[in-house]
Design a protein around this motif. Sequence first.
Motif, PDB file in Angstrom:
ATOM      1  N   VAL A 147      39.592  17.986   9.063  1.00  0.00           N
ATOM      2  CA  VAL A 147      40.816  17.403   9.605  1.00  0.00           C
ATOM      3  C   VAL A 147      41.520  16.639   8.483  1.00  0.00           C
ATOM      4  N   VAL A 148      42.669  17.132   8.058  1.00  0.00           N
ATOM      5  CA  VAL A 148      43.470  16.401   7.071  1.00  0.00           C
ATOM      6  C   VAL A 148      44.453  15.538   7.853  1.00  0.00           C
ATOM      7  N   VAL A 149      44.451  14.253   7.571  1.00  0.00           N
ATOM      8  CA  VAL A 149      45.287  13.335   8.354  1.00  0.00           C
ATOM      9  C   VAL A 149      46.252  12.573   7.447  1.00  0.00           C
ATOM     10  N   ALA A 150      47.497  12.466   7.892  1.00  0.00           N
ATOM     11  CA  ALA A 150      48.511  11.722   7.138  1.00  0.00           C
ATOM     12  C   ALA A 150      48.336  10.235   7.412  1.00  0.00           C
ATOM     13  N   MET A 151      48.162   9.447   6.343  1.00  0.00           N
ATOM     14  CA  MET A 151      48.072   7.999   6.584  1.00  0.00           C
ATOM     15  C   MET A 151      49.408   7.500   7.144  1.00  0.00           C
ATOM     16  N   ILE A 152      49.341   6.463   7.954  1.00  0.00           N
ATOM     17  CA  ILE A 152      50.578   5.852   8.453  1.00  0.00           C
ATOM     18  C   ILE A 152      51.431   5.500   7.231  1.00  0.00           C
ATOM     19  N   GLY A 153      52.716   5.756   7.324  1.00  0.00           N
ATOM     20  CA  GLY A 153      53.614   5.374   6.234  1.00  0.00           C
ATOM     21  C   GLY A 153      54.013   6.514   5.319  1.00  0.00           C
ATOM     22  N   ASN A 154      53.337   7.668   5.417  1.00  0.00           N
ATOM     23  CA  ASN A 154      53.589   8.728   4.424  1.00  0.00           C
ATOM     24  C   ASN A 154      54.787   9.612   4.760  1.00  0.00           C
ATOM     25  N   GLY A 155      55.443   9.319   5.885  1.00  0.00           N
ATOM     26  CA  GLY A 155      56.619  10.121   6.231  1.00  0.00           C
ATOM     27  C   GLY A 155      56.325  11.201   7.250  1.00  0.00           C
ATOM     28  N   GLU A 156      55.051  11.561   7.406  1.00  0.00           N
ATOM     29  CA  GLU A 156      54.664  12.549   8.424  1.00  0.00           C
ATOM     30  C   GLU A 156      54.137  11.821   9.656  1.00  0.00           C
ATOM     31  N   SER A 157      53.208  10.881   9.450  1.00  0.00           N
ATOM     32  CA  SER A 157      52.822   9.979  10.537  1.00  0.00           C
ATOM     33  C   SER A 157      53.926   8.929  10.665  1.00  0.00           C
ATOM     34  N   THR A 158      53.809   8.052  11.658  1.00  0.00           N
ATOM     35  CA  THR A 158      54.809   6.990  11.841  1.00  0.00           C
ATOM     36  C   THR A 158      55.025   6.220  10.539  1.00  0.00           C
ATOM     37  N   SER A 159      56.291   6.024  10.173  1.00  0.00           N
ATOM     38  CA  SER A 159      56.649   5.481   8.857  1.00  0.00           C
ATOM     39  C   SER A 159      57.981   4.759   8.941  1.00  0.00           C
ATOM     40  N   ALA A 160      58.290   4.070   7.877  1.00  0.00           N
ATOM     41  CA  ALA A 160      59.596   3.417   7.782  1.00  0.00           C
ATOM     42  C   ALA A 160      60.736   4.430   7.926  1.00  0.00           C
ATOM     43  N   SER A 161      60.504   5.637   7.440  1.00  0.00           N
ATOM     44  CA  SER A 161      61.579   6.638   7.420  1.00  0.00           C
ATOM     45  C   SER A 161      61.829   7.297   8.770  1.00  0.00           C
ATOM     46  N   ASN A 162      60.868   7.156   9.701  1.00  0.00           N
ATOM     47  CA  ASN A 162      61.066   7.863  10.981  1.00  0.00           C
ATOM     48  C   ASN A 162      60.936   6.964  12.202  1.00  0.00           C
ATOM     49  N   ASP A 163      60.713   5.676  11.986  1.00  0.00           N
ATOM     50  CA  ASP A 163      60.615   4.733  13.106  1.00  0.00           C
ATOM     51  C   ASP A 163      61.427   3.482  12.775  1.00  0.00           C
ATOM     52  N   PRO A 164      62.558   3.292  13.442  1.00  0.00           N
ATOM     53  CA  PRO A 164      63.427   2.147  13.120  1.00  0.00           C
ATOM     54  C   PRO A 164      62.746   0.794  13.370  1.00  0.00           C
ATOM     55  N   HIS A 165      61.652   0.800  14.135  1.00  0.00           N
ATOM     56  CA  HIS A 165      60.957  -0.462  14.407  1.00  0.00           C
ATOM     57  C   HIS A 165      59.833  -0.748  13.415  1.00  0.00           C
ATOM     58  N   PHE A 166      59.649   0.155  12.464  1.00  0.00           N
ATOM     59  CA  PHE A 166      58.574  -0.036  11.487  1.00  0.00           C
ATOM     60  C   PHE A 166      58.813  -1.339  10.719  1.00  0.00           C
ATOM     61  N   PRO A 167      57.770  -2.166  10.540  1.00  0.00           N
ATOM     62  CA  PRO A 167      58.002  -3.474   9.901  1.00  0.00           C
ATOM     63  C   PRO A 167      58.550  -3.319   8.475  1.00  0.00           C
TER      64      PRO A 167
END
Lengths: 344, 344
Positions: free
Chosen positions: B75-95
């Motif tokens: 299982v290859v998993v995208a760390m939070i923040g990398n743009g594929e998982s929830t990140s600043a670039s795709n979630d306006p509520h990201f801190p």
Amino acid sequence: MSPADADKSDKNGIEYFHIPDFTLAGGTTLKDVKIAYRSFNPTAPRTVLIPTCMGGRVNSMLNFTSGALRDYHVVVVAMIGNGESTSASNDPHFPSDYSLRYEDCVRAQFQLVTAHLHLSELEAVIGFSMGGQQAYYWAVMHGTGPQPFVRNVVVICGSAKTSGHNYAFIEGPISALETSSDYARGRYREMGVKPVQGLRAFGRAYAAWLTSAEWFRQELWTQFGARSLKEWLYPAEGEAPFEDWDAEDLLVLARMWQSGDVGSLVPAGDYRTALETVTARVLVMPSLTDQYFDAHDGEEEVKHLKKGVFAPIPTIWGHVAGGGANETDTKWVDGKIEEFLSGQ
Amino acid sequence: MSPADADKSDKNGIEYFHIPDFTLAGGTTLKDVKIAYRSFNPTAPRTVLIPTCMGGRVNSMLNFTSGALRDYHVVVVAMIGNGESTSASNDPHFPSDYSLRYEDCVRAQFQLVTAHLHLSELEAVIGFSMGGQQAYYWAVMHGTGPQPFVRNVVVICGSAKTSGHNYAFIEGPISALETSSDYARGRYREMGVKPVQGLRAFGRAYAAWLTSAEWFRQELWTQFGARSLKEWLYPAEGEAPFEDWDAEDLLVLARMWQSGDVGSLVPAGDYRTALETVTARVLVMPSLTDQYFDAHDGEEEVKHLKKGVFAPIPTIWGHVAGGGANETDTKWVDGKIEEFLSGQ
């Protein structure tokens, strides 16, 4: 980064030699080129020349006048471009294409030494970092033949040719400055702005390279008064390295550094061939932990020198070990220079 | 920098696990956090998790599925923040305060593995660089006690605690990007601008660190198709490393990287104490020429691991040796992983 703690704005004892017309390797002819220098102990019979390093000023350089060079006439000279000699920051006609080259600096310094100081030989040229590269240019330009003009050359944390790794390293700080908003693609002057943020970013992109992993492990930034690594990377306003420099001067020097290659002085175009012509004695003194002027390059250089001596500095202070950053290494370097100059 | 040549925009096989409410270590609670991952060979009985590295995407990571892990569910998993998982670039509520921490990534990955994939153990967590740091967090968070949830951990060119030198290095690229004119102090989004110049400067301030002095000496940038060092530093438009990244995502990851320290997970606050609690087997595989994840730190780490194995990669490819940059090192790493996992 300036090696010593001296006040960089100290103009004490600085004199200026003027050259009416001076044509740079890049083709530009400048009028009234001034070369800033300072003479110590001018009545001593033997003279040693010390060119400045990146971030160095005449009065911030190690000059060894209380150690190895106490009995010499020591002339510390500002390389063209450093802001004290003719530079982008003080001559509106200075070429804007980053075409200044080490051979320009050495040609002007040779004129200073011969036409102005009336010397017929130099006991030594000693340089650190970009000053070490100038020393190598001196060796190839005036350290050849049966009676070389310069008898001894000491290269501290420098190299005869800038390596690809070294080139790529300095491209980082260059990029940080050139891309910065307040540098404004070079329009900062006409806008009346000092690009402080760009200059500080230049310093931060430089910071991890200066010393070594072990130096950081031992948190030796405390020796510069910082209470934390963050504080060391973000010093108080006005206190960051390079913050008092003109941006264009830094870029001119960085591009000259990248172009460093004594091979350009000989028809074969190879730095090894150039070194093989040198008859002056050469002390090659890299730092064993230098991250950009790799000690291995110094080892290779001495193989091509007739009278080369390899003496790497045993230190965890990386590049700045050779620039006066700590007393232990400075003493070691001073001792090696004394030994080298007395061993002829 | 992404290790593999894979098309980074490849969404092939990517699935998303959704967490309705997820509170980050920094205190922000996010709604509908998505974790991007891809399963290879899902019917195999034993599962290995591979988190992404800096600049890595799910489909650009080495996954060893044709080598050491051919018989595993990977299982290859995208760390939070990398743009594929929830990140600043795709979630306006990201801190926006760069408070994302590795423990957030591992907590979300643990939920993926248990609540979604219904696994009661992991055969291994294998990570490169920032992925290696996540693997160490896995070891301390879920690799302890008599029956650890994760039985084996492989840390390739990572560390349990980000060293001061490593911290200072990444501050360089950060500074180049943050100070750049088109990043506009973070206002690039509202201005509708992609800060291409800042992203390219970030890449150049990174470039000399990736490999080694010897790699540059041998001009191995030719292996990436560059005809000169300058061309390697200034690739064609759209082809620079990180140029396709969102600037804020890069900064979030870089700040998480700087904060890496498994010591933060234990009361003593010391990474050594934290490592001493680990009962999982740990293969510590730095690169001997890595300029920022120093192999010496790995040597120190294994002293504090009950079942640690130190196997440094003998290479001149520096950091990227562990990320798939060349076939020889990739084979060596793959072989060591196979040996390690079969040696229980």
